[in-house]
Write a protein that holds these residues in place. Structure first.
Motif, mmCIF file in Angstrom:
data_model
loop_
_atom_site.group_PDB
_atom_site.id
_atom_site.type_symbol
_atom_site.label_atom_id
_atom_site.label_comp_id
_atom_site.label_asym_id
_atom_site.label_seq_id
_atom_site.Cartn_x
_atom_site.Cartn_y
_atom_site.Cartn_z
ATOM 1 N N TRP A 492 117.279 -2.287 -22.844
ATOM 2 C CA TRP A 492 116.552 -1.015 -22.907
ATOM 3 C C TRP A 492 116.222 -0.464 -21.517
ATOM 4 O O TRP A 492 115.870 0.705 -21.384
ATOM 5 C CB TRP A 492 115.257 -1.194 -23.700
ATOM 6 C CG TRP A 492 115.476 -1.357 -25.172
ATOM 7 C CD1 TRP A 492 115.498 -2.525 -25.865
ATOM 8 C CD2 TRP A 492 115.716 -0.325 -26.123
ATOM 9 N NE1 TRP A 492 115.740 -2.291 -27.195
ATOM 10 C CE2 TRP A 492 115.870 -0.941 -27.382
ATOM 11 C CE3 TRP A 492 115.810 1.062 -26.040
ATOM 12 C CZ2 TRP A 492 116.118 -0.220 -28.540
ATOM 13 C CZ3 TRP A 492 116.055 1.784 -27.198
ATOM 14 C CH2 TRP A 492 116.209 1.152 -28.425
ATOM 15 N N LYS A 493 116.334 -1.290 -20.492
ATOM 16 C CA LYS A 493 116.011 -0.860 -19.134
ATOM 17 C C LYS A 493 117.219 -0.283 -18.397
ATOM 18 O O LYS A 493 117.100 0.096 -17.225
ATOM 19 C CB LYS A 493 115.455 -2.036 -18.334
ATOM 20 C CG LYS A 493 114.186 -2.641 -18.920
ATOM 21 C CD LYS A 493 113.720 -3.835 -18.099
ATOM 22 C CE LYS A 493 112.474 -4.464 -18.702
ATOM 23 N NZ LYS A 493 112.027 -5.642 -17.902
ATOM 24 N N ASP A 511 113.703 -4.603 -30.749
ATOM 25 C CA ASP A 511 112.796 -3.487 -30.496
ATOM 26 C C ASP A 511 112.555 -3.353 -28.996
ATOM 27 O O ASP A 511 112.629 -4.337 -28.256
ATOM 28 C CB ASP A 511 111.464 -3.724 -31.209
ATOM 29 C CG ASP A 511 111.607 -3.647 -32.720
ATOM 30 O OD1 ASP A 511 112.615 -3.085 -33.184
ATOM 31 O OD2 ASP A 511 110.728 -4.183 -33.421
ATOM 32 N N PRO A 512 112.274 -2.136 -28.535
ATOM 33 C CA PRO A 512 111.967 -1.954 -27.105
ATOM 34 C C PRO A 512 110.755 -2.778 -26.714
ATOM 35 O O PRO A 512 109.899 -3.100 -27.548
ATOM 36 C CB PRO A 512 111.680 -0.450 -26.994
ATOM 37 C CG PRO A 512 112.276 0.158 -28.203
ATOM 38 C CD PRO A 512 112.209 -0.876 -29.278
ATOM 39 N N MET A 521 116.316 5.166 -22.513
ATOM 40 C CA MET A 521 117.765 5.205 -22.366
ATOM 41 C C MET A 521 118.177 6.671 -22.539
ATOM 42 O O MET A 521 118.863 7.040 -23.484
ATOM 43 C CB MET A 521 118.439 4.304 -23.399
ATOM 44 C CG MET A 521 118.069 2.841 -23.257
ATOM 45 S SD MET A 521 118.829 1.773 -24.516
ATOM 46 C CE MET A 521 120.515 1.710 -23.940
ATOM 47 N N VAL A 539 111.461 3.966 -31.108
ATOM 48 C CA VAL A 539 112.892 3.863 -30.803
ATOM 49 C C VAL A 539 113.509 5.242 -30.606
ATOM 50 O O VAL A 539 114.233 5.482 -29.637
ATOM 51 C CB VAL A 539 113.628 3.085 -31.909
ATOM 52 C CG1 VAL A 539 115.147 3.209 -31.731
ATOM 53 C CG2 VAL A 539 113.221 1.617 -31.891
ATOM 54 N N ARG A 542 113.114 6.874 -27.312
ATOM 55 C CA ARG A 542 113.806 6.281 -26.176
ATOM 56 C C ARG A 542 115.297 6.588 -26.157
ATOM 57 O O ARG A 542 115.985 6.261 -25.194
ATOM 58 C CB ARG A 542 113.572 4.767 -26.165
ATOM 59 C CG ARG A 542 112.096 4.405 -26.015
ATOM 60 C CD ARG A 542 111.893 2.908 -26.267
ATOM 61 N NE ARG A 542 110.477 2.616 -26.505
ATOM 62 C CZ ARG A 542 109.679 2.050 -25.619
ATOM 63 N NH1 ARG A 542 110.136 1.732 -24.429
ATOM 64 N NH2 ARG A 542 108.420 1.793 -25.910
#
Length: 754
Positions: A492-493, A511-512, A521, A539, A542
Motif C-alpha cells: 500500500w506504500k 487491509d491498508p 495508491m 480502501v 486509497r
C-alpha cells in the motif's frame, strides 16, 4: 493484390477530417487488386471434380500476396459452404509441429486442452476428428518440407474432396509436396500497381494532378511488388503533398530497385523507418524482440514502452493515451498489423509482417539498441543496456553472459530456466518466467530502479515486505503456483504503482495499515487477481483513480458480504470482472455499480437470481460490453424495457438458466452490435425485435435449443427481404447438428458441429 503476408490493409477503425492526413488513425481495408483470375483458378481447384485429397501450394517471393490470396479463399462464402471444417495456421521458419497440430485441432474441434504432450497423440486425435469430413487446411508461410513430412499422415485422404493449401516462398518446397496444382503469384502490371498505389495513398479521393507524374515514377520503381507499393503508399499517405518531398522519395527509391530478393523489400521498408519521427523509432525497434508471427498483446506492449521510457510526456495526457497514439501511428504507416480487435473496436493484439520484423531486428542490431543472446557469449557485451534471451539459449550461455552484463537496464527472458542473477541494481525492466524463490527474494526485490516486473515464481514463494523498496515500480505482474498467498501490507506504500496483476490463482490483498490514512495508491489504474477483496470506505479512498478491477470471492466472510456496495465510490472505474463462487452469492445482493462503468464481466453462483442485478446493470449509461455467466432467472423471463442498456455494443449470456421468455420493449439496445448466447437450453424463441436493431452485426449461438435457431433464421430472412443484403451474420454451434438445423445453413447463417 493490396497486401502480403498478414493482410496489411484491414477495415477502418476510425475516420478523419478531409483536411487532415488521409490515413490517420485508420487500418485500411483489405482488397484484391489484379488477381481475380488467380482467385477463380484456385476456387476451381478447391471445389473441382478431384475427389482425392489435393495439396495446393501458393508460391512467390515475400510480399507478393500469397497469404492475402489464401485469406480471401479462407473467408470466401463458396469455400465456407463447400467444406465442413476449415483451419488456418502459420508455420514460419521456427516451426513447432506440436503447436501447429494443436492449433489445427482447436480450430476444427474447439478442443483447447493441453494434456497431450506427444505430437503423435495430437496427430492421431486430429486424424480421427477429420476422418469422414471434407476439410480445408491452410498452412501459411512454410519454409521447410520436413514439417509437411511430419504432419501429412495426420490429414486423412478418403476421396471426399479435402484440400490442403500451402503458402511458401520456396519453389523447390512446392515441388516436393506435390507434382502439380501449384499457383504461381506474379507481379502487378502498371495499371493495377497504379490502382493499388492510389487507393493506398488517397483512398476514394482523387489523385492530385501535380503529383501524378512523380507518383507513376515511384510506382514504376516498386516493380509490381504489392508490399513495396503498400509501404511506400503508407509513407506518402502521412506525408506532405508537395512535389519536392515526393521527388525526394523517388530519388531515394532509385538506389533500392535493382535487387530482386528480399533485401530489396527491406531497403524499401528501411525508407519507411527512416521517415519515422524520432519518438516512434525506439518503439518500432523494440518490437523486433517479439517472435516471428507472434501475436503481441497491445496492453503489455504499451506498458513495456512506458517502462523503457520511450514515451514523450504530453501535458494533460496519460501515458496510456500517448502509447495508444504511438501504436496507431505505427499502424497507420503499415509497420504494425492489427491481428485482432476487441468487442468494442479496440485493438487487442497486433503483429509484424516478417519482413518488417527483419527490418526492425537489423536496425536494432546496427544501433546496438538491444542485444539478443544466442548460443555463444561473445566478449565485449558488458556495455549493452537491453538483453533479450530467446527460449533456445542454454543455461550455460546465460550464466556466462550475465557475468559481464552489469550495466544492463532491461532483461527480457522467455525461457523457463532463469539462473541465479548477480547484482542487477540498475534494472528498470525485468520480464522472466519460473524464478526460484531464493533468486527472487535476494535479487529482484532489491532492484530499487525497477519500473516493470513480471515473473512467475515456483514453490512456496511469498512476496517479501522489502517490495516497498521498489519505489520506482509502476507495473507488477506476479504468478505464484505454490497456492494462494497474501501480499505484504507494505504494498500500500508503493505510490508509483499503476498496474498490479496477480496471475492465477490470484492473491489476497491485506487491509491498508491502520492509523496511516495518508498511505495512498493514487496512481494505480489496474488491479487484477485479488481474492476476497475487502472493499470498504478506507480502501476506496486509497485507490481513487482505479479504472480496471478484477476480483473473485471464494469464501463467504460475514463482515465483508456488503463490500461490493462500495464499488459505486470508484468514480473512475471503467472495467470490472467479478467472479462469485457458489455459496458466496450474498456478496452480489448489495452490489452497487459506478456510472463510469464501460465493461462488465460477471460470473454468479448457479442459483443466484439474475433479476436482482440486471435492472441495476441496465441503467448504467456508459456500459458497452456485458458478459454474464451462470445464475438463473427465477421468474423464467427477462424483459428489457425502453431506455435500458443505452450504450451496450456487446452482450453475452452463458449458462444463465431457466430463461424461457425474452422480450424487448420500445427502442432498447439501440447500439447493440454483437450478441452471443451459450447453453441457454430453456429459451425456445428469439424476440422478433432483435431484427429491428439497426446496429446489430453478428449473433452467435452455442449449444442452444434448435427451435431458437429456427426462430432466429426467420428473423434474419425477414430482414434480408426488407434490406436486400444480409445485415446480420449468424454462427450456430452445436454438439448435435440435425438435418433440420443443417438445412438452415447459408453463407450468412453458418451451422457448425462442435
Amino acid at each position: 493484390m493490396e497486401t502480403s503476408a498478414e493482410a496489411h490493409l484491414q477495415r477502418k477503425v476510425s475516420s478523419t477530417h478531409a483536411g487532415s492526413l488521409r490515413s490517420s488513425s485508420t487500418v485500411k481495408e483489405s482488397m484484391m487488386v489484379g488477381f481475380d483470375d488467380v482467385l477463380l483458378q484456385l476456387l476451381d481447384k478447391l471445389t473441382g471434380g478431384h475427389r482425392n485429397r489435393q495439396i495446393i501450394p501458393i508460391v512467390g517471393m515475400g510480399g507478393i500476396g500469397k497469404t492475402t490470396l489464401a485469406r480471401h479463399i479462407f473467408e470466401h462464402a463458396l469455400v465456407k459452404e463447400h467444406f465442413d471444417l476449415c483451419a488456418w495456421t502459420t508455420i514460419s521458419q521456427t516451426y513447432n509441429v506440436r503447436e501447429t497440430l494443436r492449433e489445427v485441432l482447436y480450430q476444427v474441434s474447439g478442443d483447447s486442452r493441453d494434456d497431450l504432450s506427444d505430437e503423435n497423440e495430437l496427430g492421431e486425435k486430429l486424424h480421427k476428428y477429420l476422418l469422414g469430413r471434407r476439410y480445408i487446411i491452410i498452412l501459411d508461410d512454410m519454409w521447410s518440407v520436413e514439417v509437411w513430412y511430419k504432419m501429412r499422415f495426420f490429414f486423412p485422404d478418403y476421396n471426399d474432396g479435402s484440400r490442403v493449401i500451402v503458402t511458401t516462398r520456396l519453389s523447390n518446397l512446392a515441388a516436393e509436396v506435390t507434382d502439380s496444382n501449384s499457383i504461381g503469384m506474379r507481379f502487378l502490371d502498371d495499371v493495377y500497381s497504379w490502382s493499388l498505389f492510389s487507393k493506398t495513398v488517397f483512398g476514394d479521393e482523387g489523385f492530385p494532378l501535380h503529383l501524378e507524374e512523380i507518383g507513376k515514377k515511384i510506382v514504376g520503381k516498386c516493380k509490381g511488388l504489392p508490399l513495396s507499393i503498400v509501404v511506400i503508399g503508407g509513407l506518402l499517405a502521412k506525408s506532405e503533398l508537395t512535389l519536392e518531398y515526393w521527388e525526394h522519395i523517388e530519388e531515394n527509391l532509385s538506389s533500392t530497385v535493382n535487387s530482386e530478393n528480399d533485401e530489396y523489400c527491406l531497403r524499401v521498408l528501411k525508407l519507411s523507418y527512416d521517415h519515422l519521427p524520432a519518438y516512434l523509432k525506439p518503439c518500432f525497434l523494440y518490437m523486433g524482440m517479439f517472435g516471428e508471427d507472434e501475436k503481441i498483446r497491445v496492453a503489455e506492449l504499451m506498458r513495456l514502452w512506458v517502462s523503457e521510457g520511450f514515451l514523450k510526456p504530453i501535458i494533460n495526457k496519460s501515458s496510456k493515451t500517448i502509447a495508444n497514439e504511438y501504436l496507431m501511428e505505427l499502424v497507420d504507416r503499415n509497420l504494425i498489423l492489427v491481428h485482432r480487435f476487441g468487442a468494442v473496436g479496440n485493438i487487442k493484439y497486433c503483429k509484424m509482417h516478417d519482413l518488417v520484423r527483419d527490418l526492425s531486428f537489423q536496425e536494432a542490431e546496427k544501433q546496438r539498441f538491444y542485444y539478443v543472446l544466442g548460443q555463444h557469449c561473445p566478449r565485449g557485451i558488458n556495455s549493452r543496456r537491453r538483453i533479450f534471451i530467446p527460449g533456445s539459449t542454454s543455461d550455460k550461455t546465460v550464466r556466462d553472459a550475465l557475468q559481464t552484463m552489469s550495466r544492463a537496464r532491461s532483461f527480457i527472458c522467455h525461457d523457463d530456466r532463469v539462473p541465479q542473477l548477480l547484482d542487477f541494481r540498475f534494472f528498470r525492466t525485468l520480464t522472466t518466467y519460473k524464478c526460484s524463490s531464493e533468486y527472487s527474494q535476494e535479487n529482484v526485490f532489491q532492484s530499487v530502479n525497477l519500473r516493470y516486473l513480471s515473473a512467475e515464481f515456483r514453490d512456496e514463494f511469498q512476496i517479501p515486505s522489502s517490495i516497498s523498496l521498489l519505489w520506482n515500480l509502476h507495473t507488477l505482474i506476479v504468478s505464484c503456483w505454490g497456492g494462494l498467498k497474501t501480499a505484504p501490507v507494505e504494498i500500500w506504500k508503493m505510490h508509483q504503482l499503476k498496474h498490479v496483476e496477480f496471475v492465477y490463482p490470484g492473491m489476497y490483498l491485506p487491509d491498508p495499515p491502520s492509523g496511516h490514512s495518508d498511505v495512498m495508491m493514487e496512481n494505480i489504474e489496474t488491479l487484477k487477481g485479488v481474492i476476497d477483496f475487502n472493499l470498504n470506505e478506507e480502501v476506496v479512498k486509497r485507490i481513487p483513480n482505479i479504472k480496471k478491477l478484477y476480483i473473485r470471492y471464494k469464501h463467504k466472510v460475514m463482515d465483508r458480504v456488503k463490500c461490493l456496495s462500495y464499488l459505486h465510490c470508484l468514480s473512475k472505474l471503467e472495467t470490472l470482472r467479478c467472479f462469485i463462487d457458489d455459496g458466496s452469492d450474498e456478496y452480489l445482493q448489495s452490489i452497487s455499480f459506478p456510472h463510469s462503468l464501460k465493461k462488465l464481466h460477471l460470473q454468479c453462483g448457479n442459483f443466484f437470481h439474475l433479476e436482482e442485478i440486471l435492472e441495476k446493470i441496465g441503467s448504467l449509461p456508459l456500459l458497452e460490453k456485458l458478459r454474464l455467466i451462470c445464475g438463473q432467472f427465477a421468474t423464467r423471463s427477462w424483459e428489457i424495457v425502453e431506455g435500458q442498456f443505452p450504450s451496450l455494443k456487446y452482450l453475452s449470456l452463458v449458462w444463465c438458466g431457466d430463461m424461457e421468455c425474452w422480450t424487448l420493449e420500445g427502442s432498447c439496445l439501440p447500439r447493440l452490435e454483437q450478441l452471443y448466447l451459450g447453453y441457454m437450453e430453456s429459451l425456445e424463441e428469439f424476440p422478433s425485435e432483435i431484427g429491428e436493431i439497426p446496429t446489430l452485426k453478428s449473433i452467435g449461438l452455442w449449444s442452444c435449443s434448435e427451435s431458437m435457431a429456427v426462430s432466429l433464421k426467420k428473423i434474419v430472412e425477414e430482414q434480408e427481404e426488407l434490406q436486400g443484403d444480409p445485415s446480420i451474420h449468424v454462427r450456430v454451434r452445436s454438439f448435435n447438428v440435425s438435418q433440420e438445423l443443417q438445412s438452415l445453413a447459408t453463407p450468412n447463417f453458418r451451422v457448425v458441429k462442435r
